[in-house]
Design an enzyme around this catalytic site. Sequence first.
Site, PDB file in Angstrom:
ATOM      1  N   TYR A  96      -6.490  -0.189  -6.832  1.00  0.00           N
ATOM      2  CA  TYR A  96      -5.846  -1.465  -6.425  1.00  0.00           C
ATOM      3  C   TYR A  96      -5.158  -1.363  -5.076  1.00  0.00           C
ATOM      4  O   TYR A  96      -4.990  -0.296  -4.539  1.00  0.00           O
ATOM      5  CB  TYR A  96      -4.995  -2.067  -7.532  1.00  0.00           C
ATOM      6  CG  TYR A  96      -3.777  -1.366  -8.097  1.00  0.00           C
ATOM      7  CD1 TYR A  96      -3.182  -0.264  -7.506  1.00  0.00           C
ATOM      8  CD2 TYR A  96      -3.203  -1.873  -9.273  1.00  0.00           C
ATOM      9  CE1 TYR A  96      -2.053   0.303  -8.064  1.00  0.00           C
ATOM     10  CE2 TYR A  96      -2.072  -1.297  -9.827  1.00  0.00           C
ATOM     11  CZ  TYR A  96      -1.511  -0.212  -9.217  1.00  0.00           C
ATOM     12  OH  TYR A  96      -0.392   0.351  -9.765  1.00  0.00           O
ATOM     13  N   GLU A  97      -4.836  -2.521  -4.538  1.00  0.00           N
ATOM     14  CA  GLU A  97      -4.360  -2.624  -3.140  1.00  0.00           C
ATOM     15  C   GLU A  97      -5.345  -1.984  -2.175  1.00  0.00           C
ATOM     16  O   GLU A  97      -4.953  -1.436  -1.145  1.00  0.00           O
ATOM     17  CB  GLU A  97      -2.960  -1.995  -2.979  1.00  0.00           C
ATOM     18  CG  GLU A  97      -1.868  -2.679  -3.755  1.00  0.00           C
ATOM     19  CD  GLU A  97      -1.590  -4.107  -3.291  1.00  0.00           C
ATOM     20  OE1 GLU A  97      -1.920  -4.446  -2.144  1.00  0.00           O
ATOM     21  OE2 GLU A  97      -1.052  -4.890  -4.090  1.00  0.00           O
ATOM     22  N   GLY A  98      -6.622  -2.118  -2.466  1.00  0.00           N
ATOM     23  CA  GLY A  98      -7.656  -1.549  -1.597  1.00  0.00           C
ATOM     24  C   GLY A  98      -8.060  -0.169  -2.075  1.00  0.00           C
ATOM     25  O   GLY A  98      -7.233   0.739  -2.134  1.00  0.00           O
ATOM     26  N   GLN A 142      -9.181   1.998   2.357  1.00  0.00           N
ATOM     27  CA  GLN A 142      -8.162   2.690   3.159  1.00  0.00           C
ATOM     28  C   GLN A 142      -8.828   3.484   4.282  1.00  0.00           C
ATOM     29  O   GLN A 142      -8.332   3.512   5.417  1.00  0.00           O
ATOM     30  CB  GLN A 142      -7.326   3.656   2.295  1.00  0.00           C
ATOM     31  CG  GLN A 142      -6.685   3.041   1.062  1.00  0.00           C
ATOM     32  CD  GLN A 142      -5.830   1.835   1.378  1.00  0.00           C
ATOM     33  OE1 GLN A 142      -5.098   1.814   2.365  1.00  0.00           O
ATOM     34  NE2 GLN A 142      -5.939   0.810   0.551  1.00  0.00           N
ATOM     35  N   ARG A 182       0.825  -1.211   0.000  1.00  0.00           N
ATOM     36  CA  ARG A 182       0.000   0.000   0.000  1.00  0.00           C
ATOM     37  C   ARG A 182       0.857   1.258   0.000  1.00  0.00           C
ATOM     38  O   ARG A 182       0.544   2.227  -0.690  1.00  0.00           O
ATOM     39  CB  ARG A 182      -0.953  -0.023   1.205  1.00  0.00           C
ATOM     40  CG  ARG A 182      -2.062  -1.031   0.980  1.00  0.00           C
ATOM     41  CD  ARG A 182      -3.051  -1.111   2.116  1.00  0.00           C
ATOM     42  NE  ARG A 182      -4.174  -1.952   1.675  1.00  0.00           N
ATOM     43  CZ  ARG A 182      -5.195  -2.320   2.441  1.00  0.00           C
ATOM     44  NH1 ARG A 182      -5.263  -1.906   3.698  1.00  0.00           N
ATOM     45  NH2 ARG A 182      -6.157  -3.069   1.948  1.00  0.00           N
TER      46      ARG A 182
END
Lengths: 596, 596
Positions: B447-449, B454, B303
């Site tokens: 992406y990556e949340g 977040q 992240r």
Amino acid sequence: MTIYKAPLDDQRFALFDVLGAEAVLTGLKGGEGHTRDLLDAVLEEAGKLAEQVLAPTNWPGDVEGCRYDKATRTVTTPKGFKEAFDQFAGGGWAGLTMSEAYGGQALPAVLGTATTEMFQSGNLAWSLYPLLSEGACHAMEMHGEEWQRERFMKPIVEGRWTGTMCLTEPQAGSDLGLLKTRAEPAGKGLHDADTYTISGTKIFISAGEHDLTENIVHLVLARLPGAPAGSRGISLFIVPKFKLNADGSLGERNGAAAGAIEHKMGIKGSATCVMNFDGAEGYLIGPPHKGLAAMFTMMNAARLAVGVQGLALAERALQNSLNYARERLQSRALSGTKFPDKPADNLLVQPDVRRMLLTQRAFVEGSRLLVLYNALQTDIEARATDPAARQKAGELAAFLIPISKGVVTELAIECTKEALQIYGGHGYIGENGMEQFARDARITTLYEGTTGIQAADLLGRKILQLQGVGFKHFLEEISAFCQQHSADTALRSLIGPLAVYAKQWGDMTIKLAQGVQANPEELGAAATDYLYYSGYVTLAYLWVRSVVAAEAGVQSAAFKQAKRDTASFYFARILPRCLMHQAAIEAGVGSLPEIV
Amino acid sequence: MTIYKAPLDDQRFALFDVLGAEAVLTGLKGGEGHTRDLLDAVLEEAGKLAEQVLAPTNWPGDVEGCRYDKATRTVTTPKGFKEAFDQFAGGGWAGLTMSEAYGGQALPAVLGTATTEMFQSGNLAWSLYPLLSEGACHAMEMHGEEWQRERFMKPIVEGRWTGTMCLTEPQAGSDLGLLKTRAEPAGKGLHDADTYTISGTKIFISAGEHDLTENIVHLVLARLPGAPAGSRGISLFIVPKFKLNADGSLGERNGAAAGAIEHKMGIKGSATCVMNFDGAEGYLIGPPHKGLAAMFTMMNAARLAVGVQGLALAERALQNSLNYARERLQSRALSGTKFPDKPADNLLVQPDVRRMLLTQRAFVEGSRLLVLYNALQTDIEARATDPAARQKAGELAAFLIPISKGVVTELAIECTKEALQIYGGHGYIGENGMEQFARDARITTLYEGTTGIQAADLLGRKILQLQGVGFKHFLEEISAFCQQHSADTALRSLIGPLAVYAKQWGDMTIKLAQGVQANPEELGAAATDYLYYSGYVTLAYLWVRSVVAAEAGVQSAAFKQAKRDTASFYFARILPRCLMHQAAIEAGVGSLPEIV
């Protein structure tokens, strides 16, 4: 693939319930027949064309794009574009708002705005071909000679040809005074009129070349010999792709051709051409050196249309992201399972997803009201029997244009971004269609004047130069509305803040005017934040009007509740954006020091 | 075409002047040699690779994209990508921050963050190939067995192979508990370890297939037989593209192959694969059913790296838009001509253009400080001699990650939008490069949340579940800083508001915690606005630190002035955004009613 359903219910609500368009339009000169029934029928037909013919061509058109053939200097539009154009032309849509004298139907601009929204939702790239034609026709109608209108405008109104507006050059964008294209006198032509030889290069010419129609009429800005430098030395010319024979039939190819097409971020189905004028034959339209003024008379309509583009993309993006949030099952609600028989709850149970949806809804439905209100003022301006009413409407319309263009398009970028965001990673994938809306929306804050240009137009021209005449009308209207509903306790939570913000808007404007007088740079330092502030207060006013109209209307309980909910959301979570814009405005030009 | 110059001066300023990284790093275990000289030399080399090798491949790579061959199920990356990767591998960059035991150089994460920024500015799509490798190596280092690290991690560290992380499935995105890929026990394999047969489909797999290296190591989440349902029944497996012989040489093709690549809005040079696992051979990594926990240990690094991507794109967009504003001549300054010998003034004379540039600069340089500060905490967490210092740094780092990822990426979307806007219509044209930055930046909030994930991580997990330990450290640090500089009159206009906003941040958090206790839905209603609020206050703090550090530093007067100007701009025109976020937070879940 994306869905699209023409938003007829909300359009009707906006037109008839909120704006009372039927009473207004039927009271205008020549408007006796413009009843709700007629307008309704037109809207329904436009909706069908948008849903059934245009919408399916949108994504395939993006993937295929336009192709340019260097050898023939011609452009092939994506599959289905020509068929769609033929249906559009066959249905008489090209002449919807045009004079009956040249084959049009002379229907109100506000109706044209509503139908254009749907066509643009269907396929924005495609919609640029008829849109530019409209601008060209208006220019000829207002500034051309009768024979020019007969020869060059009528075929466009009939949907047989299209038109363009050729302004920009590589070195002359926002600053058209820098343009270099030349026009030399060159003997007599059609109708025994003077002809000119046009030479120069234009860029960013939408629909400059295509295969939808047999001829294209370019309206070209150029300089006559001995013309004054800068923007006061520019004249406007009609330059057809094919010259005409005396009887109006197509003659030989003119020296106006596409030299290339641009590869753009979006609206890939629209041919954005580099146009080379190599001694092309043209006819002067309007007086010499007054070309920029002629162009500016069209600018308002063109800018409003671009605002509508933002609305159109945001509407379709909203429809799809709402649909996705309803159907996508992922995780559980924070307060516990809502769909126990499903593997997961849908996205609608997440407050943060609803925040993104309500943001879109507040902007889409608010923007729709704004552009329709704005268009209705242009109808009143054009055809009210009372000259005072005409003048007032014109001032109001002119004041609102930079807000309709500047704010609606910026909000459309935000809306298409949020819609994509709701899809998560799937929003980034082409075939899901959301990223195209985001890419297409990105042009709307750039062309027909960037947001910065709109902001300067609002604050510099409409407010300061014109002593804010339109602004005063608008503030008076808001004030009267607040007064009228001051006793309505159900509206108190909306009317209260609206009155406060509207007053602050006025106060801030006076202070700003003083600041600009002391230092003209203050104009540039404040303009964009002032534009946003104006937009948010304007939408707040229109949202309260929506709530009032919904209360009195015949819509379903769910429709009325959605209007109330969205208005409350807007006042609670969006309108406070004014606070940051106010802080930015108050910071002044001192907060924007030199950069080297 | 776009320019790119490695921002070494600002990186050095951030690392050494603001963060005092040399003193911190040389005081850590094994950090004796991590002097400023060494770090400087590494930065310079990374800058050269980014400028000279990567940057020129960026736009051509976007135009060419990746090609998938259905017959061989292989992917061809754009021209120049393999050569760039070879240089990257040859320079030892793949192992920069990896353990020396497996061939790495064990340099600090904060240095890796700075070098990664430059590689990502050079070519974001390309940078994803080594980035995913890093995550895979970290997983193997932390959770694998020694023989697994020897066989599968070492070749990646040496730059001979790459790695992937295979999480997402069509029905399982943010909610990995829904994933279906299965792993069945299947006899013995390498090192006499148990093997498993992996079957299922993964989507959105970056670098899932490519032609840069001879093998690819997939880390795959799957379910063992009888595994508990949901996220507690997921295990992690190593699945190589080519199986290995006992000596580590490549054996036969494994049943793991790309079934397609996605056509995306941006990062077109990155192969985003649908991965089909058809009875592929895999090895369990870590304990059964604990795969998600293993993945989460990598998540922070991943992240943070995505936050850095946002910064990287914004930096390059800023460089180009500043350059364009300096060179593009259009119109005159509001207060009169500034460049009388030129046909028009440049765009820099327009306050509104400076507003867009300063917005970018404030976000870029503030974001750089944030991600470096965050990375430095992970170095302290990993290698401080004092366990209490390690714990505190770990808590701080974990708290900051969702801000570094969630806020920096959203600001990057804004920055790349403003940079494009400065170009006007020219920003929309592919060959000018600005629209690629905007398209590429759009993936970083997904992406990556997503940003919503977040936000939920920050407010739900880091603040509420963990009782805000990291937040408390951070507020104490800001408070101590304000105290320390309270007597500095030159700083008063910054320290004052900073102290007020920081206090309000704390107060609001306590109130929010109570609200969420009463109704868990309040978490979702507030989270995203809370994330932004946190981000803006965090950047405010870092900007005041920048001003203090610049005052004491050896940089040029112009550098120092720019820091002061940008900080003042930030406080005057950006920090007030907190007002609207506060209003939204206070509106609560009642402002987000049900949508059906």
